[in-house]
Design a protein around this motif. Structure first.
Motif, mmCIF file in Angstrom:
data_model
loop_
_atom_site.group_PDB
_atom_site.id
_atom_site.type_symbol
_atom_site.label_atom_id
_atom_site.label_comp_id
_atom_site.label_asym_id
_atom_site.label_seq_id
_atom_site.Cartn_x
_atom_site.Cartn_y
_atom_site.Cartn_z
ATOM 1 N N MET A 1 -9.887 11.751 11.644
ATOM 2 C CA MET A 1 -9.755 10.368 11.106
ATOM 3 C C MET A 1 -8.722 10.375 10.019
ATOM 4 S SD MET A 1 -10.932 8.080 12.804
ATOM 5 C CE MET A 1 -10.513 6.530 12.816
ATOM 6 N N ALA A 2 -8.669 11.427 9.172
ATOM 7 C CA ALA A 2 -7.844 11.628 8.130
ATOM 8 C C ALA A 2 -6.516 11.469 8.416
ATOM 9 C CB ALA A 2 -7.814 12.999 7.315
ATOM 10 N N GLY A 3 -6.021 12.095 9.692
ATOM 11 C CA GLY A 3 -4.778 11.764 10.230
ATOM 12 C C GLY A 3 -4.361 10.258 10.659
ATOM 13 N N PHE A 4 -5.448 9.701 10.953
ATOM 14 C CA PHE A 4 -5.243 8.333 11.263
ATOM 15 C C PHE A 4 -4.868 7.411 10.125
ATOM 16 C CE2 PHE A 4 -7.295 4.106 12.282
ATOM 17 C CZ PHE A 4 -6.580 3.777 13.243
ATOM 18 N N TRP A 5 -5.852 7.453 9.077
ATOM 19 C CA TRP A 5 -5.422 6.674 7.973
ATOM 20 C C TRP A 5 -4.332 7.206 7.158
ATOM 21 C CZ3 TRP A 5 -8.057 2.318 8.675
ATOM 22 C CH2 TRP A 5 -8.915 2.357 9.229
ATOM 23 N N GLY A 6 -3.827 8.223 7.237
ATOM 24 C CA GLY A 6 -2.784 8.938 6.656
ATOM 25 C C GLY A 6 -1.649 8.111 7.262
ATOM 26 N N ASN A 7 -1.453 7.736 8.361
ATOM 27 C CA ASN A 7 -0.359 7.099 8.836
ATOM 28 C C ASN A 7 -0.316 5.668 8.742
ATOM 29 O OD1 ASN A 7 0.459 9.125 10.286
ATOM 30 N ND2 ASN A 7 -1.118 8.873 11.934
ATOM 31 N N LEU A 8 -1.315 4.979 7.722
ATOM 32 C CA LEU A 8 -1.300 3.515 7.301
ATOM 33 C C LEU A 8 0.158 3.457 6.775
ATOM 34 C CD1 LEU A 8 -3.440 1.535 7.447
ATOM 35 C CD2 LEU A 8 -3.893 1.828 5.025
ATOM 36 N N TRP A 9 0.942 2.325 7.275
ATOM 37 C CA TRP A 9 2.044 1.895 6.891
ATOM 38 C C TRP A 9 3.305 2.880 6.640
ATOM 39 C CZ3 TRP A 9 2.890 -3.106 6.252
ATOM 40 C CH2 TRP A 9 1.843 -3.930 6.174
ATOM 41 N N CYS A 10 3.150 3.936 7.473
ATOM 42 C CA CYS A 10 4.162 4.671 7.668
ATOM 43 C C CYS A 10 4.744 4.893 9.395
ATOM 44 C CB CYS A 10 3.677 6.354 7.514
ATOM 45 S SG CYS A 10 3.288 6.434 6.081
ATOM 46 N N TRP A 11 6.059 4.379 9.607
ATOM 47 C CA TRP A 11 6.605 4.389 10.752
ATOM 48 C C TRP A 11 6.346 5.854 11.636
ATOM 49 C CZ3 TRP A 11 7.559 0.343 13.660
ATOM 50 C CH2 TRP A 11 7.855 -0.915 12.864
ATOM 51 N N GLN A 12 5.796 5.801 12.666
ATOM 52 C CA GLN A 12 5.538 7.106 13.363
ATOM 53 C C GLN A 12 6.508 6.871 14.527
ATOM 54 O OE1 GLN A 12 1.304 6.645 13.537
ATOM 55 N NE2 GLN A 12 1.799 8.696 13.750
ATOM 56 N N ARG A 13 6.587 7.986 15.413
ATOM 57 C CA ARG A 13 7.176 7.833 16.930
ATOM 58 C C ARG A 13 5.991 7.502 17.888
ATOM 59 N NH1 ARG A 13 12.458 8.812 18.776
ATOM 60 N NH2 ARG A 13 12.763 6.917 17.766
ATOM 61 N N GLY A 14 6.083 6.758 18.540
ATOM 62 C CA GLY A 14 4.963 6.404 19.838
ATOM 63 C C GLY A 14 4.688 7.501 20.518
ATOM 64 N N ARG A 15 3.404 7.614 20.912
ATOM 65 C CA ARG A 15 2.614 8.602 21.445
ATOM 66 C C ARG A 15 3.389 9.147 22.774
ATOM 67 N NH1 ARG A 15 -2.770 8.866 23.473
ATOM 68 N NH2 ARG A 15 -2.894 6.606 23.597
ATOM 69 N N GLN A 16 3.848 8.263 23.555
ATOM 70 C CA GLN A 16 4.723 8.649 24.890
ATOM 71 C C GLN A 16 6.155 9.267 24.509
ATOM 72 O OE1 GLN A 16 2.566 8.422 27.204
ATOM 73 N NE2 GLN A 16 0.866 7.283 26.247
ATOM 74 N N GLY A 17 6.322 9.390 23.400
ATOM 75 C CA GLY A 17 7.520 10.136 23.118
ATOM 76 C C GLY A 17 9.009 9.538 23.763
ATOM 77 N N SER A 18 8.993 8.104 24.002
ATOM 78 C CA SER A 18 10.037 7.566 24.848
ATOM 79 C C SER A 18 11.024 6.552 24.212
ATOM 80 C CB SER A 18 9.240 6.857 26.237
ATOM 81 O OG SER A 18 8.183 6.099 25.794
#
Ligand SMILES: O=C(O)CCC(=O)C(=O)O
Ligand SMILES: [Fe+2]
Length: 127
Positions: free
Chosen positions: A1-18
């Protein structure tokens, strides 16, 4: 869960990598596990057919197309709960879904997901 909240307001690549990006805007664990993402699909991005399973409960997602691309970028799901031009409500855990290639322009989506029947469970991030 720390990983989930750590991503708040940070752009990330989508999971499908497309080729699309996601920004976690908000989330809750109680009373209902819930997430809210802004999704950005540049020209050339797509989402291959997939499901977003959860360990427990029923995953629902409401996607609001804030801005449609000039060409392409169609949401495809054979059995949505509701689908209009801008609003897609579906069960991503059981209904396969995809997005066709964005041929021209950028697609912006507000994606709100929640899981029913999973006390203390976890929602899967969008896409
Ligand atoms: O952007 C979309 O229309 C769907 C993305 C997706 O795979 C999802 O929201 O689970
Ligand atoms: Fe998905």
């Amino acid at each position: 869960m720390a990983g989930f909240w750590g991503n708040l307001w940070c752009w990330q690549r989508g999971r499908q990598g497309s080729g699309y990006d996601k920004l976690l805007l908000a989330g809750t664990l109680w009373p209902l596990p819930c997430d809210c993402y802004l999704l950005r699909f540049p020209t050339g991005a797509s989402v291959p057919p997939h499901t977003d399973r959860v360990a427990q409960g029923r995953h629902y997602r409401l996607n609001i197309i804030l801005h449609a691309p000039r060409r392409g970028g169609e949401f495809v799901c054979a059995r949505p709960i509701h689908a209009s031009r801008r609003i897609k409500l579906f069960r991503p855990d059981v209904e396969e879904h995809s997005v066709t290639t964005i041929d021209e322009g950028t697609r912006w989506v507000l994606s709100i997901g929640w899981v029913r029947g999973a006390r203390g469970g976890d929602t899967r991030p969008a896409a």
